[in-house]
Design a protein around this motif. Structure first.
Motif, short mmCIF file in Angstrom:
data_model
loop_
_atom_site.label_atom_id
_atom_site.label_comp_id
_atom_site.label_asym_id
_atom_site.label_seq_id
_atom_site.Cartn_x
_atom_site.Cartn_y
_atom_site.Cartn_z
N ARG A 125 52.26 19.25 -2.92
CA ARG A 125 53.35 18.27 -2.78
C ARG A 125 54.37 18.43 -3.90
O ARG A 125 55.59 18.32 -3.67
N MET A 126 53.90 18.72 -5.11
CA MET A 126 54.81 18.94 -6.23
C MET A 126 55.63 20.22 -6.00
O MET A 126 56.83 20.27 -6.33
N ALA A 158 58.33 19.39 -3.60
CA ALA A 158 59.37 18.57 -4.23
C ALA A 158 60.30 19.41 -5.10
O ALA A 158 61.49 19.11 -5.22
N GLU A 200 63.23 19.89 -2.22
CA GLU A 200 63.75 18.54 -2.39
C GLU A 200 64.36 18.41 -3.78
O GLU A 200 64.24 19.29 -4.62
N ASP A 231 63.75 15.42 -5.77
CA ASP A 231 63.14 14.13 -6.01
C ASP A 231 62.74 14.04 -7.49
O ASP A 231 61.89 14.80 -7.96
N PRO A 232 63.33 13.12 -8.27
CA PRO A 232 62.98 13.01 -9.69
C PRO A 232 61.57 12.46 -9.92
O PRO A 232 61.08 12.50 -11.05
N THR A 233 60.93 11.98 -8.88
CA THR A 233 59.57 11.45 -9.03
C THR A 233 58.61 12.51 -9.52
O THR A 233 57.61 12.21 -10.17
N ILE A 234 58.92 13.77 -9.23
CA ILE A 234 58.03 14.85 -9.62
C ILE A 234 57.85 14.92 -11.13
O ILE A 234 56.77 15.23 -11.65
N VAL A 292 57.86 12.35 -13.19
CA VAL A 292 56.94 11.27 -13.55
C VAL A 292 55.51 11.67 -13.27
O VAL A 292 54.59 11.44 -14.08
N ILE A 293 55.29 12.29 -12.12
CA ILE A 293 53.94 12.72 -11.75
C ILE A 293 53.41 13.75 -12.74
O ILE A 293 52.25 13.72 -13.16
#
Length: 209
Positions: free
Chosen positions: A162-163, A166, A170, A172-175, A177-178
Motif C-alpha cells: 500500500r505504501m 501511495a 498517488e 497522499d501525504p499520509t504515507i 505519517v505511516i
C-alpha cells in the motif's frame, strides 16, 4: 488500516513459525550433527540470504502463480518464512554454541529425559536469543516490500504494498505519517528489549560484585 492489520498478522505468524523451526533446526544441527555436517547444514539454511530480494520475489511469484498462492495470505506467509528463517536459526545457533553441553549431560545423569532437558535447561538459557530472533523475523516480514509487491494483489494487500502504491501512483501525504509511525514502533520495541536485557543483567553483575 486493513493493510496494516494484514501486515501485523502475517508478521506475528512468521515470527511464531520461524522461532519454532529455527530453534528446532539449531538444536538438531548443533547438538545432533558432526562439526563438518553442521557446517554444511548451516550453509544450506543461509542460502536464502544470498539471493537479492527482488530475484527471490520474482521466483516466488512464478512458483506460486502456478499453484494459485499469489494474492493470498498463505503465499506471503510462506515466502516471508523462507527469508526470515535464516536470521532466527543463525541467532539461536550462535547462542547454543556458547552453552556448555555439560549442563545437559548433568541433567541426563540425574534422570532428565530429552524433553525435560529441552524444557528446563536449554529453552530458559536460549530465551534471550529466541526473543531476538523473533524480533528480527517480525521486522523482516513487516518491512519486506519486494515480495509484498510481487505477491500482494486486490484481496490481500500488505502495508508495504500500500505504501508503494501511495508513492508511485498517488500523492497522499499520509504515507509520511505511516513511515514515521513504523520507525517509531521499531525504535520502541528495540528500547524495550534493551531495557529488559539491562534489567536481567543487573542482578548478575551485582552478584559478581
Amino acid at each position: 488500516m486493513r493493510p496494516l492489520a494484514i501486515s501485523l498478522g502475517i508478521a506475528l505468524a512468521v515470527a511464531t513459525v520461524t522461532v519454532l523451526l529455527g530453534t528446532l533446526s539449531a538444536l538438531g544441527i548443533e547438538r545432533g550433527l558432526s562439526a563438518r555436517a553442521a557446517t554444511v547444514a548451516n550453509l544450506v539454511l543461509m542460502l536464502p540470504l544470498l539471493f537479492p530480494t527482488v530475484v527471490a520475489a520474482a521466483a516466488f511469484y512464478i512458483a506460486f502463480a502456478e499453484i494459485r498462492l499469489t494474492d493470498s495470505v498463505l503465499g506471503i506467509l510462506l515466502a516471508h518464512v523462507t527469508i526470515a528463517l535464516p536470521f532466527v536459526h543463525a541467532i539461536v545457533a550462535a547462542n547454543l554454541r556458547t552453552l556448555n553441553p555439560s549442563f545437559e549431560r548433568a541433567a541426563a545423569s540425574l534422570g532428565a529425559g530429552t524433553w525435560a532437558q529441552l524444557r528446563r535447561i536449554l529453552l530458559p538459557l536460549l530465551a534471550n536469543g529466541i526473543a531476538v530472533g523473533a524480533f528480527f523475523a517480525f521486522l523482516t516480514s513487516f518491512d519486506e516490500a519486494s515480495i509484498s509487491v510481487f505477491l500482494s494483489g486486490i484481496h490481500v494487500k500488505t502495508l508495504p504494498r500500500r505504501m508503494y502504491e501511495a508513492l508511485s501512483v498517488e500523492s497522499d501525504p499520509t504515507i509520511g505519517v505511516i513511515a514515521v509511525l513504523s520507525m517509531t514502533v521499531a525504535l520502541i520495541l528495540i528500547t524495550i528489549h534493551a531495557a529488559i536485557r539491562r534489567r536481567r543483567r543487573a542482578p548478575r553483575e551485582s552478584a559478581h560484585d
